[in-house]
Design an enzyme around this catalytic site. Structure first.
Site, PDB file in Angstrom:
ATOM      1  N   LYS A 146      65.550   8.659   1.669  1.00 27.29           N
ATOM      2  CA  LYS A 146      66.519   8.857   0.590  1.00 27.29           C
ATOM      3  C   LYS A 146      66.452  10.301   0.088  1.00 27.29           C
ATOM      4  CE  LYS A 146      68.113   4.605  -0.099  1.00 27.29           C
ATOM      5  NZ  LYS A 146      67.513   3.336  -0.518  1.00 27.29           N
ATOM      6  N   ASN A 147      66.772  11.231   0.950  1.00 27.90           N
ATOM      7  CA  ASN A 147      66.572  12.636   0.666  1.00 27.90           C
ATOM      8  C   ASN A 147      67.685  13.412   1.348  1.00 27.90           C
ATOM      9  OD1 ASN A 147      65.610  15.203   1.976  1.00 27.90           O
ATOM     10  ND2 ASN A 147      63.869  14.887   0.634  1.00 27.90           N
TER      11      ASN A 147
END
Lengths: 426, 331
Positions: free
Chosen positions: B110-111
């Protein structure tokens, strides 16, 4: 395709679990005596401010993963404190201004920390932080000229913006760029050109707006897209009715808001989606009947032209926006949203969380409080008269400061900034 | 780095290959706010990173250093950016880079930076990377079937590098796993409208309508297929109001007297577009009215708004607004 009597899917299982936790909270609340209820209904101002101020002064090693987001931490904390009607002491204010000065790149824009490349998101956070602080020293610390150069450098030929040199392009980048340019009075045709086309291409068949063309309609990007279209004067080009129909169904039985269809409620969407409602309430184009526009979403000729005879005062759009009111009542259930924020997201010991079972953090604290503000003021025709008692969930002492829903800064700070930058040359 | 590796980490100041570099401390100013209590190994790593970044040293040791910095903070976009500059300068194997990202992405998906980096690498590799990228996103989606970045990346791959052939089947499979997966429905729309192997939306519409109606019948409370159905007619309202299947479906759902909110909502929109309701439909709606509500001489659209205000109280204000707007539209 099997009938509903077959196994529950992952979506259903997760949804039912969250519903269970949320309903347990509501049922418990309903079952306890009146005086115990009062405690839970109250906005825990002191504890929130303590949590926030502590973070401003010192953060533990676990925050290393946010080392490229420190202006965000400033903004989340400062904005939350301002929403709670509190202020920092002068020394701390000066320290913020100085620190953000260290994050400002010599060629314009702000990075995630000293020595880091300038980035649109951290620029947005830094600018909003400085506006929230207010005052001459804070506002003068911004190098507007260089910032304009930086924004232009981030601009892509297709109209969108990249987050940093050779960085990713999406609707967030458009919003952060246009938002700061607008509030600082450096928004011009060169920056605005073709942004509307890009955002339009991001509105999906569902009605909401995606991060990039083709992606799924999403609350965060819908806010960014809608706010940007308003700021560049092209909001009528969106299919507003389809957008409304999508966003109203983002509020479910949990009372809070979800970011996407069939996904879970999250307190941060109290702002991202909540503010979409606040924006729509002031967009007069929502009252246009689009029945005959069957083949295209585009209003031909609505895009802003360059020639000076059609000059649009971009800097005034944000300011004038506050005056119009297309709808008296909001299209979402304000009391239900406030209920979710206060009973499911708020922690008694200070801070707010995504949903029950999650940890508190500054991001959710900021956006839960921002969403609370949106909800509390949702029936107010203008911001000069305070909301009625009946508009608030819990005691009237829960009232937070009103915000400008396009920029998400406290209203009187926005007004101060608007006046400050109006006088300055482009 | 797991705890074993941490114990074994040799400080940069003690590594011979770094002896010529003077680390550069972070300049936070005298009284910084939001100061993070960095651990010593992180602080040192960033001090050395700053040194090579400022001197613009695009070398193998700098490359290794960026990996160390990224490990501590995958969100540092400046480090990722510099890593790309080094990869270009050294003309490194980009296939190796894909492997590096994959190892990393499992725990850090999630980056934004990882996905942007992946896109940059894949773009440089060109169409050869298509299969690998589709496999990679498939892996991420098998863990989280709604992963936003993974879907965006997958769409970019299809458009930039190709690989459309199996995509409709892939959507089908995901929908069989979870018919409520809105990301899969969105992807289906993407494939239907953009795949060069299919005929385009209009050519696919008939099949898609049948597919969607089946999904609705199975779970009428599922919002995704209802939105998808409208999406199939987004630019063709004439076809929408001429459809026979859609009103028939709506009546069917209403008659079950359960989970009929989306059906009513769709009928309302059809009426606003000029649709002519059958007697059967009017009756099916009337049955759902509360006994104590509106007079019977109201238009069907008005009646529907009234019912919805009652059965869908969360959206009470919205249905009231819709009702108010009926007069303006002449419905």
């Amino acid at each position: 395709m099997e009938s509903t009597s077959s196994r529950a899917t992952a979506t259903q299982r997760e949804q039912w679990m969250v519903e269970g936790q949320v309903f347990r909270i509501y049922e418990l609340f309903g079952s306890i005596p009146r005086n115990a209820q009062t405690q839970l209904l109250e906005l825990q101002r002191d504890n929130h401010i303590e949590y926030l101020t502590k973070g401003l002064r010192q953060l533990g090693p676990s925050f290393t993963v946010l080392d490229a987001n420190r202006p965000w931490l400033c903004y989340w904390i400062l904005h939350s404190i301002a929403l709670l009607g509190d202020a920092l002491d002068d020394e701390l204010e000066d320290n913020v201004i100085d620190f953000l000065g260290c994050c400002q790149d010599v060629n314009g824009g702000y990075g995630g920390g000293p020595g880091q490349m300038p980035h649109l998101a951290t620029t947005y956070a830094a600018i909003n932080s400085l506006i929230t602080l207010g005052g001459d020293r804070s506002l003068s610390s911004i190098n507007r000229h260089n910032l304009h150069t930086f924004l232009l450098r981030m601009k892509d030929r297709n109209g969108g913006f990249r987050m940093h040199d050779a960085g990713e392009m999406d609707v967030r980048a458009c919003y952060t760029a246009i938002s700061v340019a607008s509030v600082l009075n450096i928004l011009d045709y060169e920056l605005v050109k073709d942004v509307g086309n890009y955002i339009l291409s991001c509105q999906t068949y569902e009605g909401g707006i995606a991060g990039e063309p083709g992606s799924e309609a999403h609350g965060g990007y819908t806010f960014c897209g809608l706010a940007t279209m308003i700021l560049i004067g092209e909001v009528g080009r969106l299919d507003l009715h389809r957008l409304v129909n999508w966003v109203v169904f983002r509020q479910g039985v949990e009372c809070g808001l979800q970011g996407r269809t069939n996904k879970l409620v999250d307190a941060c969407y109290s702002f991202w989606q909540g503010a979409v409602f606040a924006l729509l309430q002031r967009v007069h184009e929502i009252n246009d009947d689009k029945k005959n526009h069957t083949t295209s979403n585009l209003f031909e000729g609505e895009a802003i032209k360059e020639d000076s005879s059609h000059l649009v005062e971009y800097h005034e759009i944000g300011f004038n926006f506050l005056e119009g009111c297309a709808m008296e009542e909001p299209l979402f259930h304000s009391m239900a949203l406030q209920q979710y924020i206060l009973l499911c997201s708020q922690l008694q010991e200070g801070g707010f969380r995504d949903k029950p079972g999650k940890q508190r953090d500054y991001y959710h604290t900021c956006y839960a409080l921002s969403g609370l503000s949106v909800a509390q003021y949702s029936s107010s025709k203008d911001f000069d008269s305070p909301p009625l008692h009946s508009a608030l969930f819990g005691p009237y002492s829960n009232l937070v400061e009103p915000i400008h829903p396009i920029f998400n800064v406290v209203l009187d700070r926005y007004q101060e900034a608007h006046e400050f930058f109006s006088g300055l040359p482009h | 780095m797991d705890s074993d590796e941490e114990e074994q980490r040799i400080p940069l100041s003690q590594r011979p290959e770094w002896s010529d570099v003077i680390p550069v401390q972070q300049d936070d100013g005298p009284n910084p706010v939001v100061p993070i209590a960095y651990k010593e190994d992180f602080r040192e790593t960033m001090d050395y990173f700053r040194a090579v970044y400022i001197s613009d040293e695009r070398s193998p040791r700098s490359l290794r250093l960026t990996a160390e910095a990224i490990h501590f903070n995958p969100g540092n976009y400046t480090v990722w950016h510099f890593r790309r500059l080094i990869l270009e300068a050294l003309n490194c194997s980009l296939h190796d880079e894909l492997d590096y990202i994959e190892r990393f992405a499992k725990s850090n998906s999630k980056n934004y930076q990882i996905w942007h980096h992946r896109r940059w690498v894949a773009e440089k590799l060109g169409t050869d990377a298509a299969t690998k990228e589709l496999e990679f996103t498939k892996k991420i989606l098998s863990i989280d079937a709604k992963h936003y970045h993974a879907w965006s990346h997958r769409q970019w791959v299809l458009q930039a590098l190709g690989g459309w052939e199996g995509e409709l089947d892939y959507c089908q499979q995901l929908l069989e796993d979870d018919i409520f997966n809105n990301s899969a429905w969105n992807q289906r729309h993407f494939v239907i409208t953009r795949s060069p192997f299919l005929g385009g939306l209009e050519a696919m519409r008939e099949f898609e309508v049948s597919y969607t109606i089946k999904a609705i019948r199975a779970n009428p409370e599922n919002e995704s297929p209802w939105r998808y159905l409208r999406g199939l007619y987004q630019h063709d309202t004439e076809a929408l109001i001429s459809s026979l299947q859609i009103p028939s479906l709506c009546v069917e759902v209403l008659s079950a007297k359960n989970n009929f909110i989306f059906a009513l909502s769709l009928i309302l929109d059809l009426l606003c577009h000029g649709f002519n309701p059958s007697e059967e439909m009017k009756n099916a709606v009337q049955v759902l009215k509360n006994s104590d509500s509106q007079p019977s001489d109201l238009s069907l659209a008005d009646t529907i708004c009234g019912i919805l205000e009652s059965v869908d109280p969360m959206r009470k204000n919205y249905w009231a607004w819709r009702k108010q707007r009926l007069a303006a539209q002449g419905t």
